[in-house]
Design an enzyme around this catalytic site. Structure first.
Site, PDB file in Angstrom:
ATOM      1  CG  HIS A  54      20.538 -35.831  -6.924  1.00 34.48           C
ATOM      2  ND1 HIS A  54      20.701 -37.146  -6.711  1.00 34.48           N
ATOM      3  CD2 HIS A  54      21.753 -35.061  -7.022  1.00 34.48           C
ATOM      4  CE1 HIS A  54      22.241 -37.163  -6.610  1.00 34.48           C
ATOM      5  NE2 HIS A  54      22.673 -35.993  -7.022  1.00 34.48           N
TER       6      HIS A  54
ATOM      7  CE  LYS B  19      14.160  -9.931 -11.057  1.00 32.86           C
ATOM      8  NZ  LYS B  19      14.915 -10.109  -9.509  1.00 32.86           N
TER       9      LYS B  19
ATOM     10  CD1 TRP C 115       0.048  -5.741  -3.545  1.00 28.90           C
ATOM     11  CD2 TRP C 115       0.111  -6.762  -1.493  1.00 28.90           C
ATOM     12  NE1 TRP C 115       0.438  -6.932  -3.585  1.00 28.90           N
ATOM     13  CE2 TRP C 115       0.479  -7.504  -2.481  1.00 28.90           C
ATOM     14  CE3 TRP C 115      -0.131  -7.000  -0.241  1.00 28.90           C
ATOM     15  CZ2 TRP C 115       0.880  -8.719  -1.798  1.00 28.90           C
ATOM     16  CZ3 TRP C 115       0.286  -8.171   0.394  1.00 28.90           C
ATOM     17  CH2 TRP C 115       0.831  -8.912  -0.589  1.00 28.90           C
TER      18      TRP C 115
ATOM     19  CG  ASN D  23       1.592   0.268   4.145  1.00 29.44           C
ATOM     20  OD1 ASN D  23       1.214  -1.035   4.189  1.00 29.44           O
ATOM     21  ND2 ASN D  23       2.791   0.674   3.787  1.00 29.44           N
ATOM     22  N   GLY D  24      -0.722  -1.551   6.296  1.00 29.42           N
ATOM     23  CA  GLY D  24      -0.172  -2.641   7.361  1.00 29.42           C
ATOM     24  C   GLY D  24      -1.343  -3.466   7.825  1.00 29.42           C
TER      25      GLY D  24
ATOM     26  CB  CYS E 159      -1.065   0.113   1.269  1.00 29.69           C
ATOM     27  SG  CYS E 159      -1.824  -1.441   1.507  1.00 29.69           S
TER      28      CYS E 159
ATOM     29  CD  GLU F  32      10.573 -11.203  -8.889  1.00 33.87           C
ATOM     30  OE1 GLU F  32      11.481 -10.759  -9.436  1.00 33.87           O
ATOM     31  OE2 GLU F  32      10.273 -10.389  -7.385  1.00 33.87           O
TER      32      GLU F  32
ATOM     33  CE  LYS G  63      11.995  -2.178  -5.941  1.00 37.51           C
ATOM     34  NZ  LYS G  63      12.682  -3.049  -6.761  1.00 37.51           N
TER      35      LYS G  63
ATOM     36  CD  GLU H  93      17.714 -11.941  -8.799  1.00 41.96           C
ATOM     37  OE1 GLU H  93      17.283 -12.660  -7.670  1.00 41.96           O
ATOM     38  OE2 GLU H  93      17.208 -10.903  -9.201  1.00 41.96           O
TER      39      GLU H  93
ATOM     40  NE  ARG I 133       4.664   1.934  -1.120  1.00 43.71           N
ATOM     41  CZ  ARG I 133       5.489   1.866  -0.020  1.00 43.71           C
ATOM     42  NH1 ARG I 133       6.587   2.673  -0.296  1.00 43.71           N
ATOM     43  NH2 ARG I 133       5.183   1.341   0.926  1.00 43.71           N
TER      44      ARG I 133
HETATM   45  O1  M6R Z   1      13.475  -4.497  -0.531  1.00 46.31           O
HETATM   46  P1  M6R Z   1      14.212  -5.894  -0.020  1.00 46.31           P
HETATM   47  O2  M6R Z   1      15.372  -6.081  -0.697  1.00 46.31           O
HETATM   48  O3  M6R Z   1      14.078  -6.212   1.386  1.00 46.31           O
HETATM   49  O4  M6R Z   1      13.027  -6.861  -0.683  1.00 46.31           O
HETATM   50  C1  M6R Z   1      13.013  -8.133  -0.677  1.00 46.31           C
HETATM   51  C2  M6R Z   1      12.162  -8.910  -1.654  1.00 46.31           C
HETATM   52  O5  M6R Z   1      10.811  -8.661  -1.446  1.00 46.31           O
HETATM   53  C3  M6R Z   1      12.631  -8.560  -3.272  1.00 46.31           C
HETATM   54  O6  M6R Z   1      13.903  -8.624  -3.438  1.00 46.31           O
HETATM   55  C4  M6R Z   1      11.554  -9.208  -3.956  1.00 46.31           C
HETATM   56  O7  M6R Z   1      12.007 -10.564  -4.118  1.00 46.31           O
HETATM   57  C5  M6R Z   1      11.637  -8.598  -5.609  1.00 46.31           C
HETATM   58  N1  M6R Z   1      10.283  -8.731  -6.091  1.00 46.31           N
HETATM   59  C6  M6R Z   1      12.626  -9.302  -6.357  1.00 46.31           C
HETATM   60  O8  M6R Z   1      12.667  -8.935  -7.628  1.00 46.31           O
END
Ligand code: M6R
Length: 608
Positions: free
Chosen positions: A504, A485, A74, A100-101, A2, A488, A603, A481, A27
């Site tokens: 395995h 990517k 969110w 937010n929370g 949020c 996501e 984000k 990673e 965000r």
């Molecule tokens: O702001 P942060 O680095 O603490 O965030 C951690 C994860 O939420 C963040 O890396 C998330 O996995 C991203 N969407 C990766 O692309």
């Protein structure tokens, strides 16, 4: 997660709030809303979906107000509908709250309110706050918010307006980010600085359990217990340009291409080539402790956790310190064994991730020194840690982290050199490592210049439903990673695996429809990786290899090769991840996905 923005001043509030909401879109959110104090009282509008839908609704209405609050939601409690969008109002229609929370005891509070005859209409945990504030309102909005929050358990950043107090916004924070922005004859409140940067770069961070009351000319901060707080306003050195796309189609693309520069920024003023070491100002007060630590725990989430895994390889190899990497979400609920010789490193781009923050607090409660590796200056982790190193990647707006990842690895490399030089690496080795790091930006630029080839490979594979990413040693986390990517932003299912583990289990999945991206750089385990590639090929799997320039042979064993320049093995993740970022990006573009705001993602994950 949020986003909150609030404005009070001489200008019309609506355009400022709408622009603020657009800046907060990155965000992650699924509905949006706005509340304004007009001469006739409180007016509001809200809508499921994106900010432009809210904007469309507002186009049919004329608002002249100079005070208002707005929100991107969110969803946590209740679906993303118009009704559940914020602001949430009380039943008198005087009070509007954005939040937010998560209010953990909202069910109990709701039951009490309903027993008293109130008819709460949304599914949210937020609505109870508006009712509680109204219940306590006695002419002083700040006091009513204070009383209401004393009943609330959970995390929040809130902003509140009330038509009976038309000259103020009251906001408060506990566990979710909130800052105030100071202008001339106007003030702002926001979840992050991007929302208000067009108007001011002067901000003050609100701390947990604090309430801020904003008028057009002033602000006043106190604790929930009503202790006065004096907080200095700081100047942020982010420019508006830094939070715009600068000719790129997407923020993610811009951020991938910024990496040569962001990595220069991560090392600027920190390298001491003569002595083969580094100088990290945020750690200078801790050098004695760092020289005696016997163990390191690195905790983080998501992409930052992948950077932590690379840090484990680096620190163990060069500083010879045992390292454990923990998901912050798990670490916070375990009983980790921590003593005075344990250093806890906390990695977070945003510096606001709820799990990472909680893990850091837990570590500090247990007596550990916690050092942060953070991007956002002034964020909660940056402020609450015992010290640390900023990665200086600049604002990262694309939800999928790219430039922050490489900058985190760069900073971990610098910390490795620092700790290594205190222990067993020679000045010559330190120098060699620094020279290798200095060559990285130019080498990344070479990979970026080859984007067209990566785009062509994306064109061949973007319709695939599954992908396997394989790597070994320090490139295993890069495989994780790369897979993250792709998942996501393209919604293609992808698994990252240590290449040798494939046999395995995952090998069962391999056929001509399962492409494998394999990091096969020329290093000490190259031959082993080539054997793993042969196992994939023997089952008709198609292989895209990330290989080292000059490796002419590899093309005979794989379907596609993307070359990266040669680099010292331990730093190869800084190069090998770049083609994976571009591959994910181009596949997602071809699949017409929302690159910068992928579905369901936020984000900065400020709730558990
Ligand atoms: O702001 P942060 O680095 O603490 O965030 C951690 C994860 O939420 C963040 O890396 C998330 O996995 C991203 N969407 C990766 O692309």
């Amino acid at each position: 997660m949020c986003g909150i923005v609030g404005y009070i001043g001489q200008q019309k509030a609506t355009p400022i709030l709408l622009e603020g909401l657009k800046r907060l879109e990155y965000r992650g959110y699924d509905s949006a809303g706005i509340a304004l104090l007009e001469d006739e009282g409180l007016k509001h509008e809200k809508s499921a979906g994106k900010v432009h839908m809210l904007e469309r609704l507002l186009a049919n209405r004329t608002f002249t107000s100079h005070i208002g609050i707005a929100h991107t939601r969110w969803a946590t409690h209740g679906e993303p509908t118009d009704l559940n969008a914020h602001p949430q109002l009380d039943d008198t229609g005087n009070i509007a709250v954005v939040h937010n929370g998560i209010i953990e005891n909202y069910r109990a509070l709701r039951e009490v309110l309903e027993r008293e005859g109130h008819n709460l209409v949304s599914d949210t945990d937020t609505e109870v706050i508006a009712y509680l504030i109204n219940m306590y309102y006695n002419g002083d909005l700040t006091e009513a918010v204070r009383m209401a929050l004393s009943q609330v358990e959970g995390t929040y950043a809130i902003a509140v307006i009330d038509s009976r107090s038309p000259d103020k916004i009251v906001a408060a924070r506990n566990g979710a980010p909130l800052l105030l922005g100071q202008g001339q004859g106007e003030n702002f409140v926001a979840s992050d600085v991007a929302a208000i940067l067009r108007h001011t770069n002067k901000v003050a961070y609100i701390e947990d359990k604090e309430i801020v009351t904003l008028t057009a000319d002033n602000y006043h901060i106190s604790t929930i217990e009503n202790v006065e707080i004096s907080r200095k306003v700081e100047e942020i050195n982010w420019s508006l340009e830094m939070i715009e796309k600068a000719g790129h189609d997407h923020f993610m693309h811009k951020e991938i291409h910024e990496q040569p520069e962001t990595l220069r920024n991560a090392t600027r003023g920190r390298l001491n080539i003569e002595e083969g070491t580094v100088r990290l100002n945020g750690l200078t007060d801790h050098l004695e402790d760092l020289s005696r630590i016997k163990r390191v725990i690195i905790t983080a989430c998501g992409t930052s956790w992948h950077a932590a895994l690379i840090g484990e390889y680096l620190l163990e190899e060069y500083a010879q310190i045992p390292v454990e990497v923990e998901y912050a979400s798990e670490f916070r609920y375990r009983s980790p064994i921590i003593d005075e010789n344990t250093l806890v490193l906390v990695i977070s781009q945003s510096g606001e991730t709820a799990d990472t923050l909680a893990a850091m607090r837990e570590a500090r409660r247990k007596g550990a020194k916690a050092l942060g590796i953070v991007n956002v200056v002034g964020s909660t982790i940056a402020r609450e840690s015992d010290g640390g190193v900023y990665i200086h990647a600049g604002p990262e707006i694309g939800v999928a982290s790219t430039k922050a990842f490489t900058s985190q690895i760069m900073v971990l490399s610098l910390i490795t050199i620092l700790l290594g030089r205190m222990r067993n690496i020679s000045a010559n080795m330190g120098k060699e490592m620094i020279e290798a790091l200095e060559s990285i930006p130019e080498k990344i630029q070479q990979i970026l210049d080859n984007e067209i080839q990566i785009k062509e490979i994306a064109e061949t594979y973007y319709k695939s439903n599954n992908f396997l990413y394989l790597g070994r040693g320090v490139n295993f986390p890069v495989a994780l990673e790369g897979a993250l990517k792709l998942k996501e932003i393209s919604y293609i299912h992808a698994e990252g695996y240590p290449a040798a583990e494939m046999k395995h289990g995952p090998i069962a999945l391999i056929d001509e429809k399962m492409p494998a991206v394999v990091i096969a750089t020329k290093d000490s385990i190259y031959d082993k990786v080539m054997s793993n590639i042969a196992q994939v090929r023997a089952r008709n799997g198609r292989v895209i290899a990330i290989a080292t320039e000059g490796d002419a042979e590899i093309a005979n064993h794989v379907n596609h090769v993307i070359f990266i320049p040669q680099i010292k093995q331990c730093f190869s993740p800084l190069l090998s991840v770049i083609p994976l970022q571009l591959l994910a990006y181009h596949m997602a573009v071809l699949r017409k996905c929302n690159i910068d705001q992928p579905r369901n993602l936020a984000k900065s994950v400020t709730v558990e």
